[in-house]
Structures are given as C-alpha cells and as structure tokens.
Enzyme design. Structure first.
Site, PDB file in Angstrom:
ATOM      1  CD  GLU A  97     -68.671 -45.678  30.246  1.00 16.43           C
ATOM      2  OE1 GLU A  97     -68.642 -45.412  31.457  1.00 16.43           O
ATOM      3  OE2 GLU A  97     -67.645 -45.951  29.584  1.00 16.43           O
ATOM      4  CD  GLU A 166     -64.853 -38.962  27.977  1.00 16.29           C
ATOM      5  OE1 GLU A 166     -63.737 -39.162  28.469  1.00 16.29           O
ATOM      6  OE2 GLU A 166     -65.852 -39.602  28.322  1.00 16.29           O
ATOM      7  N   GLY A 172     -62.796 -46.840  26.303  1.00 21.96           N
ATOM      8  CA  GLY A 172     -62.636 -48.213  26.781  1.00 21.96           C
ATOM      9  C   GLY A 172     -62.326 -49.213  25.685  1.00 21.96           C
TER      10      GLY A 172
HETATM   11  P1  PGA Z   1     -61.192 -44.843  28.938  1.00 26.72           P
HETATM   12  O1  PGA Z   1     -62.483 -44.057  29.461  1.00 26.72           O
HETATM   13  O2  PGA Z   1     -59.999 -43.985  29.278  1.00 26.72           O
HETATM   14  O3  PGA Z   1     -61.205 -46.156  29.672  1.00 26.72           O
HETATM   15  O4  PGA Z   1     -61.344 -44.995  27.463  1.00 26.72           O
HETATM   16  C1  PGA Z   1     -62.566 -42.658  29.358  1.00 26.72           C
HETATM   17  C2  PGA Z   1     -63.874 -42.180  29.878  1.00 26.72           C
HETATM   18  O5  PGA Z   1     -64.895 -42.863  29.694  1.00 26.72           O
HETATM   19  O6  PGA Z   1     -63.962 -41.116  30.497  1.00 26.72           O
END
Ligand code: PGA
Length: 252
Positions: A97, A166, A172
């Site tokens: 992000e 990730e 998300g």
């Molecule tokens: P999430 O996020 O578990 O909501 O998918 C994980 C993260 O961004 O570390």
C-alpha cells in the site's frame, strides 16, 4: 527451529480507545501462549497508549512505517528512535500500500531497512507481485528484484529481519494465495537470501505470508514448514479472530 510469528497490521484503523478495548479482550485470550511470537502494529497515534496496554503481556509492538533518519526537517515523518521511545520492537517496511498508493521506491525502502537495523528495530520487509505481474509469469522476477534492491549493501544477522511475502492481489481482497503458491514463493525468497548471504542466515530468517489470512485459513499456511507465520490485516482488527489466529500459531 524458527518460532511462529503472527503480526497484526491494523493499517489506518482504530482510535486509542478502540485499541485499548481490543487489548482488553485480546490479552486474556492469549495469556500464557508462549509458543508463538505476537506483534501488533497500530497506527502511530496509539502506539504509546498500546505500549501501556501491552506492557505486562508477551505481545510486542510494531509500527507500520518509518523515516530513515532520526530527526530533522522532515514534516510529517517519524524516525527510528522515536519508535523505540514509544516501545516498538518491529517496523513494517515496504508494504505494497505504501509502494503503490504513496509511491514508495525500493531506494527509499532500502534506506529505511538500513536505518531500522541500525536502531535495532526488526524490519518486517514486505515484497510481492501484482496480479498483472503474476499473470505475465513475472512474479518470481519481481520479488527477486525487490529483495535485491531493498537489501542492497545491507549486512544481516539471521533473526534481525523478518520477511513477508504479500502478493498484492491477495491483500484485502478476500482472495488468499493458495498454500502451494505461498510456499513456492517463500521457498524462492529463502533460496534468494541464501544466494545473497549464506545458508545459515537464510535458515534463520522468518518469512511470513500475508494476504487475506483469517482464522479459517491460517492453519493451512502454518502447516507448511517454510511458512513461519503471517502478516494479518483485516482479520486482526477483531480481538476474537486475531486470538484464534494466534492460537493456531501454537500448532503451526
Ligand atoms: P489483509 O492485509 O489481511 O487485510 O489482506 C494484509 C496486509 O496488508 O498486511
């Protein structure tokens, strides 16, 4: 040999009051759970109050980002010694992000990793590919590039850093990577660390999976020897669900 590590990434959620209410419910659930390392990364604004709430527990504190020097004219930034001052032991760096929405580059992530290590904070360095990159068979290449750039000129001790795979498309979205895809990439990361450093170091570094982890799928990921834990976003916001994830860590 590597102790399971479960990290809550609250992102931009919770006031101090909400964080305290979480701690009140969560801590009794995980009291005495010492086969697993637990970390909560709240927003900056409630790290200090959470330090108070967590002080008599085994749960450690982390930040979600930091700047690469300690002080100076950097409006809006927070330096490593400030994080130590409020009780942090860990810091998430290079989250997708931040890379995607805030334009964070590998050069700056590399500066941050260096600064964190110098301050004796444990970086949780996130890497991962987008859906388009995966569809174009570029996932391994992209992750390799991130690792190479983010760790450039950095000497490491095995347990001084944590890695998190990730995949951007799994964050998300409710669509988690399959256990096999996560294992494949995590093994790839470990092999790449072995090439950059040595086997001993690569065997010591904990590598987490993150992306739509929840209480129903955590056990599956932890059943893989090479997956050492998880970075959990959405499912870490509720004390009951993060407590279930924490308990799954005991068997992982
Ligand atoms: P999430 O996020 O578990 O909501 O998918 C994980 C993260 O961004 O570390």
């Amino acid at each position: 040999m590597r102790k399971t590590l479960l990290v809550a990434n609250w992102k931009m959620n919770k006031t101090c009051q909400e964080a305290a209410a979480f701690a009140e419910k969560f801590l009794p659930e995980v009291a005495g759970l010492d086969g697993v390392d637990l970390v909560i990364c709240p927003p900056f604004t409630c790290i200090l109050s959470m330090n108070g709430s967590l002080s008599s527990s085994q749960v450690a504190l982390g930040a979600q980002n930091m700047f690469w020097t300690d002080r100076g004219a950097y409006t809006g930034e927070i330096g490593p010694s400030m994080l130590i001052d409020v009780g942090c032991r860990y810091v998430i760096l290079g989250h997708s992000e931040r890379r995607q929405i805030l334009g964070e580059t590998d050069v700056n992530i590399n500066r941050k990793v260096k600064a964190a290590l110098e301050a004796e904070l444990i970086p949780i360095l996130c890497v991962g590919e987008t859906l388009q990159e995966r569809d174009n068979q570029l996932a391994l290449e992209v992750v390799k590039e991130q690792l190479t750039r983010d760790l450039k000129d950095i000497s490491l001790q095995g347990d001084a850093i944590v890695m998190a795979y990730e995949p951007v498309w799994a964050i998300g979205t409710g669509v988690n990577a399959s256990r096999e895809d996560a294992r494949e990439m995590i093994t790839f990361i470990r092999n790449h660390l072995e090439k950059m450093y040595d086997r001993e170091l690569a065997q010591k570094v904990r590598i987490l999976y993150g992306g739509s982890v929840n209480e129903d799928n955590i056990a599956d990921f932890l059943a893989e020897d090479d997956i050492d834990g998880a970075l959990v976003g959405g499912a870490s916001l509720q004390a009951a669900s993060f407590a279930k994830i924490a308990k799954a860590g005991i068997n992982g």
